[in-house]
Design an enzyme around this catalytic site. Structure first.
Site, PDB file in Angstrom:
ATOM      1  N   LYS A  42       0.690  -1.435  -0.045  1.00  0.00           N
ATOM      2  CA  LYS A  42       0.115   0.492  -0.165  1.00  0.00           C
ATOM      3  C   LYS A  42       1.220   1.282   0.120  1.00  0.00           C
ATOM      4  CE  LYS A  42      -4.095  -1.869   1.459  1.00  0.00           C
ATOM      5  NZ  LYS A  42      -5.473  -1.429   2.530  1.00  0.00           N
ATOM      6  N   ARG A  88      -3.564 -10.092   5.644  1.00  0.00           N
ATOM      7  CA  ARG A  88      -3.920 -10.086   4.006  1.00  0.00           C
ATOM      8  C   ARG A  88      -3.240  -9.660   3.422  1.00  0.00           C
ATOM      9  NH1 ARG A  88      -6.405  -6.884   0.186  1.00  0.00           N
ATOM     10  NH2 ARG A  88      -8.110  -7.296  -1.246  1.00  0.00           N
TER      11      ARG A  88
END
Length: 288
Positions: A228, A262
């Site tokens: 991210k 995740r």
């Protein structure tokens, strides 16, 4: 340090979330996801990637048919169904060993995915986007991963306090719909309407953020930092260069009570988390 939770799953053995890290493999069947858009959009490629992630140690496969990156175009219900349902059906027909999570905020997609074999709902709007989502989860008695994403929050208040307040509303919605508290998993929503500083504040205070304010409950925590921008903005790199940063955030989150991780890259994250587990709790008697 890690609270232990047992979450029953239909058609699968129960998930035990505790000191042993749980790896969730990301399977985006989209053309425009920020990191791997288009790589697994075709059915054969998606199935092959799911099996590859399981072989590397994935405990859950999370299938998503709509990108939630900033600026992504909305996807119709029918288009999302056309992307995810064939993949779920094919994996179930192939006897997939890992439970499938459906990454959607649309109740109809969640409903059809569960009927096709998915065992968990992963809702980026934390049950607060569509009133029917909680009803669908209660009807099928499946666990829900409820993420924090509040574009209208008070930016003058500490992010951790705002996440806890948001989760209070999620917990209340779940209870009204008849969702067992044992079927709730909380995700602080790294990267979703948060500044760089707020993301790292949440990482520091993740267990506090993912607990109810009224009863000080402790829920299982999902960590979603893989590739991210909170890593890219800090290090000045591109999504495919963020593995080391992803591993660092996951190990830190694990040390603070995280349960499910995740990720795009299963094996290196699994190996790093196993070392972290051995450091905190001691190595297994017969390591392989």
């Amino acid at each position: 340090m890690h609270t232990t939770h047992t979450i029953p799953l239909s058609h699968h053995r129960a998930l035990t979330l505790g000191p042993t890290p749980t790896l969730m493999g990301i399977l985006n069947v989209t053309p425009d996801s920020f990191s791997d858009g288009g790589e697994h959009a075709l059915l054969d490629a998606a199935i092959a990637h799911a099996h590859a992630m399981i072989a590397e140690g994935a405990d859950i496969i999370d299938i998503g048919g709509e990108s939630t990156r900033p600026g992504a175009a909305p996807v119709s219900i029918q288009d999302e169904l056309d992307r995810v349902i064939p993949v779920i059906e094919a994996l179930v027909a192939a006897g997939i060993t890992a439970p499938i999570s459906i990454d959607t905020y649309k109740p109809l997609v969640a409903d059809q995915a569960i009927q096709s074999g998915a065992a968990l709902i992963n809702d980026v709007h934390g049950l607060q986007g569509a009133p029917e989502m909680a009803d669908i989860a209660a009807l099928h008695n499946v666990p829900v991963i409820a993420m924090h994403w509040d574009k209208a929050r008070d930016l003058t208040k500490p992010i951790t306090d705002e996440v806890r307040r948001y989760f209070d509303a999620t917990i209340a919605l779940a209870e009204r719909a008849g969702i067992s508290r044992t079927n709730l998993i909380l995700d602080p929503g790294f990267g979703f309407s948060k500044s760089l500083a707020e993301n790292y504040q949440l990482l520091q205070e993740i267990q506090h953020a993912c607990s109810g304010t009224t009863q000080n409950d402790h829920f299982p925590i999902l960590v979603g930092t893989s590739r991210k921008s909170m890593i890219g903005k800090l290090l000045g790199n591109e999504p495919h260069e963020r593995l080391a940063g992803t591993i660092a955030t996951n190990v830190l989150a694990y040390s603070k009570g995280g349960h499910i991780f995740r990720v795009h890259d299963i094996r290196p994250n699994r190996d790093a988390l196993r070392v972290a587990q051995a450091t905190l709790y001691g190595p297994p008697e017969n390591p392989r």
